[in-house]
Design an enzyme around this catalytic site. Sequence first.
Site, PDB file in Angstrom:
ATOM      1  N   THR A 134      22.593  -3.317 -47.403  1.00  0.00           N
ATOM      2  CA  THR A 134      23.533  -4.365 -47.848  1.00  0.00           C
ATOM      3  C   THR A 134      22.688  -5.521 -48.378  1.00  0.00           C
ATOM      4  OG1 THR A 134      23.460  -5.573 -45.758  1.00  0.00           O
ATOM      5  CG2 THR A 134      25.099  -3.814 -45.903  1.00  0.00           C
TER       6      THR A 134
ATOM      7  N   ASP B 222      36.776 -14.121 -45.263  1.00  0.00           N
ATOM      8  CA  ASP B 222      35.402 -14.516 -45.609  1.00  0.00           C
ATOM      9  C   ASP B 222      35.463 -15.961 -46.084  1.00  0.00           C
ATOM     10  OD1 ASP B 222      32.605 -14.536 -46.514  1.00  0.00           O
ATOM     11  OD2 ASP B 222      32.761 -12.355 -46.562  1.00  0.00           O
TER      12      ASP B 222
ATOM     13  N   ASN C  36      32.218  -9.905 -37.525  1.00  0.00           N
ATOM     14  CA  ASN C  36      31.151  -9.300 -38.334  1.00  0.00           C
ATOM     15  C   ASN C  36      30.313 -10.320 -39.095  1.00  0.00           C
ATOM     16  OD1 ASN C  36      29.976  -7.080 -40.249  1.00  0.00           O
ATOM     17  ND2 ASN C  36      31.022  -8.543 -41.599  1.00  0.00           N
TER      18      ASN C  36
ATOM     19  N   TYR D 242      16.838 -14.958 -35.104  1.00  0.00           N
ATOM     20  CA  TYR D 242      17.874 -13.917 -35.266  1.00  0.00           C
ATOM     21  C   TYR D 242      17.956 -13.065 -33.995  1.00  0.00           C
ATOM     22  CZ  TYR D 242      20.450 -10.106 -37.606  1.00  0.00           C
ATOM     23  OH  TYR D 242      21.377  -9.148 -37.976  1.00  0.00           O
TER      24      TYR D 242
ATOM     25  N   ILE E  43      20.538  -1.758 -42.541  1.00  0.00           N
ATOM     26  CA  ILE E  43      21.631  -1.181 -43.336  1.00  0.00           C
ATOM     27  C   ILE E  43      21.522  -1.675 -44.773  1.00  0.00           C
ATOM     28  CG2 ILE E  43      24.146  -0.925 -43.493  1.00  0.00           C
ATOM     29  CD1 ILE E  43      22.922   0.221 -40.874  1.00  0.00           C
TER      30      ILE E  43
ATOM     31  N   LYS F 189      21.364 -12.545 -31.765  1.00  0.00           N
ATOM     32  CA  LYS F 189      21.999 -11.236 -31.576  1.00  0.00           C
ATOM     33  C   LYS F 189      21.929 -10.786 -30.119  1.00  0.00           C
ATOM     34  CE  LYS F 189      23.579 -10.599 -35.694  1.00  0.00           C
ATOM     35  NZ  LYS F 189      25.039 -10.509 -35.928  1.00  0.00           N
TER      36      LYS F 189
ATOM     37  N   ASP G 292      35.961 -20.019 -42.547  1.00  0.00           N
ATOM     38  CA  ASP G 292      34.581 -20.242 -42.100  1.00  0.00           C
ATOM     39  C   ASP G 292      34.575 -20.007 -40.593  1.00  0.00           C
ATOM     40  OD1 ASP G 292      32.166 -21.246 -41.183  1.00  0.00           O
ATOM     41  OD2 ASP G 292      32.182 -22.977 -42.525  1.00  0.00           O
ATOM     42  N   VAL G 293      33.824 -19.023 -40.122  1.00  0.00           N
ATOM     43  CA  VAL G 293      33.887 -18.669 -38.693  1.00  0.00           C
ATOM     44  C   VAL G 293      33.326 -19.764 -37.784  1.00  0.00           C
ATOM     45  CG1 VAL G 293      33.854 -16.176 -39.084  1.00  0.00           C
ATOM     46  CG2 VAL G 293      31.683 -17.384 -38.684  1.00  0.00           C
TER      47      VAL G 293
END
Length: 257
Positions: free
Chosen positions: A188, A37, A83, A153, A186, A157, A56-57
Amino acid sequence: MGDLDGRVALVTGAGQGIGAACARALAAAGARVICSDLTAPDDLAAEVGGLALAQDVTDEGDWENAMAFAQREAGGLDILVNNAGLFLMKPLTQTSLADWRRVHSVNVEGVFLGCRAAIPLLAERAGKWGGGTSIINLSSIAGLVGSAGAVCYNASKGAVRLLTKGLAMELAAAGVRVNSVHPGVIDTAMGDEVVAGFSGAAGIGDNEARSLLAARHPLGRMGQPGNIADAVVFLASDRAAFMTGSEVVVDGGFTAN
Ligand SMILES: NC(=O)c1ccc[n+]([C@@H]2O[C@H](COP(=O)([O-])OP(=O)(O)OC[C@H]3O[C@@H](n4cnc5c(N)ncnc54)[C@H](O)[C@@H]3O)[C@@H](O)[C@H]2O)c1
């Protein structure tokens, strides 16, 4: 004996939410998990007997480091779970180019960079397991159906969904399976953002928005991170040996309606 004994997994965005649940579930199934992360999730890595990594992705160099780390510290890589993600609730007319790029840099470029970096390691170990090695990309129900106020978004996706299918075609002969997972809403921190965006758009309180969102799932509730992690473990295992390019929908019936 777990389904994933002897395998090494890397989960991005593992610091909380769905990523943390995936790290726990993959470890419970026997995998050695690299928990990555923006800030290294040291406590989680210790809890699951894995390794922590700050990454950092969106950073190409961080992906090179991550692969070198997997090779050096864990001997290779068998499972990549892309993810890490960002949510944005804004009507398109209010979405700035900076908003668009920020969301796409994490949700799409991060997945592209991760897949590209991991392919050599995954291909190297594909012959070791009956079901090959595996990439699992977190898309969303928002990658399948439109949602007013979340067009940016949606686009990101949707891109993950077809990046997954295209790459599945490229990697099938190498024995690397590539599948996407499409969660409903979800419970979170991101789920809270969805609730807040929905309540803001509808001009209602968060509690009412949460109930309305729950009711949109035919099973009558929002999902839990563990519901998604169960699907991820399945896709990573040899039980999913004949699955590639699939979109696994885990949404309490949301998109079946
Ligand atoms: N929660 C939901 O309702 C829901 C629904 C459908 C899909 N998803 C997808 O599932 C994934 C996980 O969602 P979540 O609910 O656990 O989100 P979350 O916001 O709770 O956690 C996301 C994690 O990603 C990390 N992250 C963000 N930017 C990063 C970057 N540049 N590099 C590395 N890490 C970064 C964050 O630090 C955080 O730990 C996301 O891809 C999300 O789009 C979530």
